[in-house]
Design an enzyme around this catalytic site. Sequence first.
Site, PDB file in Angstrom:
ATOM      1  N   GLY A 154       6.667 -29.311  16.717  1.00  0.00           N
ATOM      2  CA  GLY A 154       7.042 -28.951  18.072  1.00  0.00           C
ATOM      3  C   GLY A 154       7.374 -30.123  18.995  1.00  0.00           C
ATOM      4  N   SER A 155       7.861 -31.222  18.441  1.00  0.00           N
ATOM      5  CA  SER A 155       8.148 -32.354  19.337  1.00  0.00           C
ATOM      6  C   SER A 155       9.301 -32.022  20.290  1.00  0.00           C
ATOM      7  CB  SER A 155       8.437 -33.629  18.542  1.00  0.00           C
ATOM      8  OG  SER A 155       9.653 -33.540  17.837  1.00  0.00           O
ATOM      9  N   ASN A 156      10.282 -31.275  19.837  1.00  0.00           N
ATOM     10  CA  ASN A 156      11.354 -30.870  20.755  1.00  0.00           C
ATOM     11  C   ASN A 156      10.818 -29.927  21.838  1.00  0.00           C
ATOM     12  OD1 ASN A 156      14.182 -31.887  20.106  1.00  0.00           O
ATOM     13  ND2 ASN A 156      13.443 -31.333  18.065  1.00  0.00           N
ATOM     14  N   ARG A 197      12.330  -8.444   7.532  1.00  0.00           N
ATOM     15  CA  ARG A 197      12.701  -9.263   8.693  1.00  0.00           C
ATOM     16  C   ARG A 197      12.817  -8.432   9.960  1.00  0.00           C
ATOM     17  NH1 ARG A 197      17.410 -13.234   7.952  1.00  0.00           N
ATOM     18  NH2 ARG A 197      18.446 -11.686   6.690  1.00  0.00           N
ATOM     19  N   ARG A 217      12.893 -19.865  10.494  1.00  0.00           N
ATOM     20  CA  ARG A 217      13.186 -18.548   9.921  1.00  0.00           C
ATOM     21  C   ARG A 217      14.603 -18.149  10.325  1.00  0.00           C
ATOM     22  NH1 ARG A 217       9.924 -18.226   6.095  1.00  0.00           N
ATOM     23  NH2 ARG A 217      10.484 -16.032   5.874  1.00  0.00           N
ATOM     24  N   LEU A 256      17.219 -15.562  11.491  1.00  0.00           N
ATOM     25  CA  LEU A 256      17.128 -14.326  12.283  1.00  0.00           C
ATOM     26  C   LEU A 256      18.251 -13.364  11.893  1.00  0.00           C
ATOM     27  CD1 LEU A 256      16.423 -16.161  15.631  1.00  0.00           C
ATOM     28  CD2 LEU A 256      14.778 -14.748  14.364  1.00  0.00           C
ATOM     29  N   HIS A 313      19.966 -28.326  15.941  1.00  0.00           N
ATOM     30  CA  HIS A 313      20.147 -28.515  14.498  1.00  0.00           C
ATOM     31  C   HIS A 313      20.371 -30.003  14.221  1.00  0.00           C
ATOM     32  CE1 HIS A 313      21.109 -27.429  10.401  1.00  0.00           C
ATOM     33  NE2 HIS A 313      22.142 -28.252  10.476  1.00  0.00           N
ATOM     34  N   ASP A 339      23.662 -21.535  11.882  1.00  0.00           N
ATOM     35  CA  ASP A 339      24.016 -22.854  12.423  1.00  0.00           C
ATOM     36  C   ASP A 339      25.476 -22.899  12.875  1.00  0.00           C
ATOM     37  OD1 ASP A 339      21.427 -23.702  11.948  1.00  0.00           O
ATOM     38  OD2 ASP A 339      21.909 -24.386   9.941  1.00  0.00           O
TER      39      ASP A 339
HETATM   40  C1  GAR Z   1      14.033 -30.985  14.299  1.00  0.00           C
HETATM   41  O1  GAR Z   1      14.610 -32.098  13.680  1.00  0.00           O
HETATM   42  C2  GAR Z   1      15.051 -29.869  14.404  1.00  0.00           C
HETATM   43  O2  GAR Z   1      16.362 -30.316  14.661  1.00  0.00           O
HETATM   44  C3  GAR Z   1      14.956 -29.276  13.038  1.00  0.00           C
HETATM   45  O3  GAR Z   1      13.590 -29.265  12.734  1.00  0.00           O
HETATM   46  C4  GAR Z   1      12.965 -30.353  13.401  1.00  0.00           C
HETATM   47  C5  GAR Z   1      11.792 -29.824  14.194  1.00  0.00           C
HETATM   48  O4  GAR Z   1      11.045 -30.867  14.747  1.00  0.00           O
HETATM   49  N1  GAR Z   1      15.509 -27.952  13.026  1.00  0.00           N
HETATM   50  C6  GAR Z   1      16.110 -27.411  11.973  1.00  0.00           C
HETATM   51  O5  GAR Z   1      16.238 -27.996  10.905  1.00  0.00           O
HETATM   52  C7  GAR Z   1      16.631 -26.013  12.199  1.00  0.00           C
HETATM   53  N2  GAR Z   1      17.406 -25.571  11.099  1.00  0.00           N
HETATM   54  P1  GAR Z   1      10.008 -30.576  15.911  1.00  0.00           P
HETATM   55  O6  GAR Z   1       9.149 -29.402  15.452  1.00  0.00           O
HETATM   56  O7  GAR Z   1       9.210 -31.839  16.012  1.00  0.00           O
HETATM   57  O8  GAR Z   1      10.783 -30.256  17.145  1.00  0.00           O
END
Ligand code: GAR
Length: 197
Positions: free
Chosen positions: A13-15, A67, A93, A95, A111, A147
């Site tokens: 969850g850093s984003n 789903r 996941r 959707l 992405h 995507d």
């Molecule tokens: C991020 O790099 C995001 O772009 C990627 O997962 C990571 C999550 O990091 N997302 C995907 O690959 C979606 N298909 P985070 O949990 O630290 O935000």
Amino acid sequence: MKKRVAILISGGGSNMVRLVEDMADPAHPARPVLVLANDPAAGGLEKARALGVATAVVDHRPFKGDRAAFEAAIQAELDRVEPDILCLAGFMRVLTGDFVRRWEGRMLNIHPSLLPKYRGLHTHARALEAGEREHGCTVHEVTAELDDGPILGQARVPVEPGDTPQTLAARVLAREHLLYPAVLRRFAVGDRRPVFL
Ligand code: GAR
């Protein structure tokens, strides 16, 4: 009135943290109302709680591949908080078209590639294998295609000699943390012009 944002995560969850921190700005046009994870062990849940954001878990596993039922459970959690915008932030996941259509125009995803290149998984390894000199990340509106959907922002990084998928991922992630908040600020006021970093 601030827009209400729910953030869907699967992992660290850093984003999500960066989005929530940015929304702490009183001048921000949006505020976080829920962080929802499909995995009770997602590290981001604790971080969200520490930031004072409500959390929910809809574990996908008991649904055993149903789903539509999984998404109905997610929708029930969303109905409690009535978000205006959904941000997928490392939500792993896929959707269904029905769920996506319900949120179309109101759901963003980040992405880790320069879309339309490298949809799907293992984007950093695939970019290295292809000999790319440049890589990056994209924030886009979510449509029924995986995507895909209108691009709302992209950030580029150089591929350095000796990069591994891990070093490249770390360089991209640092840019994700700038890009996603910048896009959300615009999107929340109805501005869909792409952000390029
Ligand atoms: C991020 O790099 C995001 O772009 C990627 O997962 C990571 C999550 O990091 N997302 C995907 O690959 C979606 N298909 P985070 O949990 O630290 O935000």
